[in-house]
Scaffold this motif. Structure first.
Motif, PDB file in Angstrom:
ATOM      1  N   LEU A 319       0.688  -1.241   0.165  1.00  0.00           N
ATOM      2  CA  LEU A 319       0.061  -0.067   0.055  1.00  0.00           C
ATOM      3  C   LEU A 319       0.796   1.076   0.032  1.00  0.00           C
ATOM      4  O   LEU A 319       0.485   2.311   0.472  1.00  0.00           O
ATOM      5  CB  LEU A 319      -0.932  -0.072   1.422  1.00  0.00           C
ATOM      6  N   SER A 320       2.369   1.191  -0.583  1.00  0.00           N
ATOM      7  CA  SER A 320       2.968   2.256  -0.555  1.00  0.00           C
ATOM      8  C   SER A 320       2.586   3.458  -1.598  1.00  0.00           C
ATOM      9  O   SER A 320       1.900   2.680  -2.611  1.00  0.00           O
ATOM     10  CB  SER A 320       4.477   1.636  -0.761  1.00  0.00           C
ATOM     11  N   TRP A 321       2.856   4.448  -1.325  1.00  0.00           N
ATOM     12  CA  TRP A 321       2.585   5.861  -2.477  1.00  0.00           C
ATOM     13  C   TRP A 321       1.087   5.810  -2.528  1.00  0.00           C
ATOM     14  O   TRP A 321       0.759   5.987  -3.469  1.00  0.00           O
ATOM     15  CB  TRP A 321       3.441   5.610  -3.695  1.00  0.00           C
ATOM     16  N   CYS A 322       0.339   5.832  -1.470  1.00  0.00           N
ATOM     17  CA  CYS A 322      -1.185   5.885  -1.743  1.00  0.00           C
ATOM     18  C   CYS A 322      -1.769   6.898  -1.128  1.00  0.00           C
ATOM     19  O   CYS A 322      -2.976   7.087  -1.072  1.00  0.00           O
ATOM     20  CB  CYS A 322      -1.915   4.503  -1.249  1.00  0.00           C
ATOM     21  N   GLN A 323      -0.937   7.805  -0.526  1.00  0.00           N
ATOM     22  CA  GLN A 323      -1.720   8.984   0.254  1.00  0.00           C
ATOM     23  C   GLN A 323      -2.572   8.642   1.268  1.00  0.00           C
ATOM     24  O   GLN A 323      -3.734   9.038   1.455  1.00  0.00           O
ATOM     25  CB  GLN A 323      -2.189  10.218  -0.758  1.00  0.00           C
ATOM     26  N   ILE A 324      -2.142   7.378   2.017  1.00  0.00           N
ATOM     27  CA  ILE A 324      -3.352   6.946   2.915  1.00  0.00           C
ATOM     28  C   ILE A 324      -3.107   7.821   3.952  1.00  0.00           C
ATOM     29  O   ILE A 324      -1.997   8.170   4.774  1.00  0.00           O
ATOM     30  CB  ILE A 324      -2.857   5.341   3.595  1.00  0.00           C
ATOM     31  N   VAL A 325      -4.355   8.250   4.725  1.00  0.00           N
ATOM     32  CA  VAL A 325      -4.380   8.984   5.996  1.00  0.00           C
ATOM     33  C   VAL A 325      -4.714   8.091   7.049  1.00  0.00           C
ATOM     34  O   VAL A 325      -5.957   7.466   6.807  1.00  0.00           O
ATOM     35  CB  VAL A 325      -5.310  10.104   5.825  1.00  0.00           C
ATOM     36  N   GLY A 326      -4.331   8.046   8.252  1.00  0.00           N
ATOM     37  CA  GLY A 326      -4.886   7.371   9.638  1.00  0.00           C
ATOM     38  C   GLY A 326      -3.734   7.330  10.446  1.00  0.00           C
ATOM     39  O   GLY A 326      -2.534   7.430  10.444  1.00  0.00           O
ATOM     40  N   ASN A 327      -4.272   6.449  11.485  1.00  0.00           N
ATOM     41  CA  ASN A 327      -3.216   6.206  12.766  1.00  0.00           C
ATOM     42  C   ASN A 327      -2.538   4.777  12.660  1.00  0.00           C
ATOM     43  O   ASN A 327      -3.405   4.122  12.146  1.00  0.00           O
ATOM     44  CB  ASN A 327      -4.093   6.321  14.097  1.00  0.00           C
TER      45      ASN A 327
END
Length: 489
Positions: A319-327
């Protein structure tokens, strides 16, 4: 009795392979065929093929002068009829391939069931795929991948109704193109279809066509300029499909609208670099056969809501380089949680993940690769990291981690690479931190305020190949030879 049983077993095996008993292969050393003697017209056909080769830097065809062509390199014959059944000349190195063209003399080899000319430079003067290939109707295996053909993919390949394996994949740029792949549906027993880097940019019915081939097990359509995956299949026939690679196609629509989320038998799903955005749908939870999921390089996935908890077969998740936001605690909690977890590779680098790393990661003890680099993690590295005994590569670089590095990290006896660069780590890095790191080859601690302190008689249990300790303080007893070694970068 024994002879009769053996014959019955042979007939059963040949029937399963759909190969006539008269064409049974018995292979000898160096790729020749035992008990076979060359058919003259097939020998002539192969010699004609050889004359079409203008360069053979590795001498692949050097043996193609002996009387018995069944003993030639790459040729396999029936030990009963002596007919050539296989021509396998796959090249393994781009610099050493055959150069020339594919002679139509192969039409004389009418028993040929296997043809592999992949990764050679056999496009000939025209650069086009030879039309006569569509007449080799006995073929079950055809691999022309990596040959730099240009122009249209031959629709006549649909005449090869016995094919089980077809690979037409280009190299890195789409040289060939097709505006209609309906011919694929005329190959009823096809199990493998590879068309990577073939330009399919005008085709919008691709899922509907391949859905007409229920035997399909692997579909590789990477970098084909497919315009969309936003289709809906009213009925799924692809119940045997195990591998789907659509990476490198620019879909640019919500991930949840993909046509592939109901393929519950999938084991490998590659969607890297497709510009899909948003989260995967709830249907992902039912794809419990998945072993590999690659969603990397898809921007704007946003807040992580996708759950992988039920995917007990999952081995690789990117899931790299996916602009995931979260804790990070919430995201780790969404990973597979099964009686027997299999997750080995978890890549979460280059996102916007924040928070403190959780100390309880018992469901990740099978990890071999953990990459959470270039995020916004804060707090300390948890002591529980020492329980990830299978780890080979640990990358927590370019975060906001602080405090001391726990000595439990020295328990990771399988670790070959540790990258903690670019954080705010402090304190001592002692012999205990290195205690069991016998396999360590790469060590990156630069960009922190660490002090490496070891005794004057300390002998490192590892032999570094690359390291960066530029900002670290080295204790007065730090071995001079090791100091020289680790300052090379």
């Amino acid at each position: 009795m024994h002879t009769t049983t053996t014959k019955l077993l042979l007939i059963c095996v040949l029937a399963a392979a759909k190969l006539p008993a008269s064409d049974a292969l018995q292979l000898g050393p160096a790729g020749g065929s035992v008990g076979a003697s060359c058919i003259p017209r097939e020998r002539d056909a192969l010699l004609s093929f050889k004359r079409g080769i203008t360069s053979d830097p590795m001498g692949v065809l050097d043996s193609w002068h002996k009387k018995d062509c069944c003993q030639w390199r790459g040729v396999k014959c029936s030990n009963r009829t002596s007919h050539a059944l296989r021509l396998h000349l796959r090249n393994l190195s781009p610099e050493t391939g055959l150069v020339g063209e594919i002679s139509n003399s192969l039409l004389s080899m009418d028993r040929l069931v296997h043809l592999d000319l992949s990764m050679n430079y056999l496009e000939g003067p025209s650069g086009r795929m030879p039309e006569f290939l569509g007449s080799l109707t006995r073929l079950r295996y055809l691999n022309l991948s990596g040959i730099p053909f240009s122009g249209r993919v031959l629709p006549q390949l649909g005449n090869l109704s016995n094919l089980q394996h077809l690979d037409l994949s280009g190299q890195s740029y789409p040289y060939m193109y097709s505006k209609d792949i309906s011919w694929v549906a005329r190959i009823p027993n096809l199990q493998y279809l590879g068309m990577n880097s073939v330009n399919l940019g005008t085709i919008v019915d691709c899922p509907y066509v391949v859905n007409m081939i229920p035997s399909l097990k692997a579909l590789n359509l990477r970098s084909c300029s497919l315009p969309t995956a936003n289709q809906s299949l009213p009925h799924i026939n692809l119940t045997k499909l195990e591998r789907l690679d659509l990476s490198g196609n620019i879909f640019a629509h919500p991930m949840a609208r993909g046509w592939f989320w109901n393929l519950t038998g999938l084991q490998h799903l590659y969607l890297a670099g497709t510009k899909l955005y948003g989260q995967a749908p709830d249907a992902l939870a039912h794809m419990t056969s998945l072993e590999v999921i690659d969603l990397s390089f898809n921007r704007n996935m946003g807040t992580m809501t996708t759950s992988f908890k039920n995917l007990c077969s999952l081995k690789i998740l990117d899931l790299s380089w996916c602009q995931i936001v979260g804790n990070i605690k919430d995201i780790i909690g969404r990973m597979p949680q099964c009686p027997l977890n299999k997750l080995q590779v978890l890549r979460l680098g280059y996102n916007n993940i924040s928070g403190n790393m959780p100390d309880q990661t018992a469901h990740l003890t099978t990890l071999v690769v953990l990459d959470i680099s270039v995020n916004n993690l804060n707090g300390g590295i948890p002591h529980g990291v020492g329980l990830l005994f299978s780890l080979s590569r640990l990358d927590l670089s370019s975060n906001n981690l602080s405090g001391p590095v726990p000595s439990e990290i020295g328990m990771l006896g399988n670790l070959t690479m540790m990258n903690l660069e670019g954080n705010n780590l402090t304190g001592n890095f002692t012999e205990e931190h290195f205690a069991s790191l016998t396999r360590l080859k790469e060590l990156y601690l630069d960009g922190n305020s660490l002090r490496i302190t070891v005794g004057p008689d300390w002998i490192p249990p590892f032999s570094l190949e690359e390291a960066a300790l530029g900002s670290c303080q080295l204790g007065p007893s730090f071995p001079a030879w090791l100091q020289f070694q680790v300052d090379i970068r």
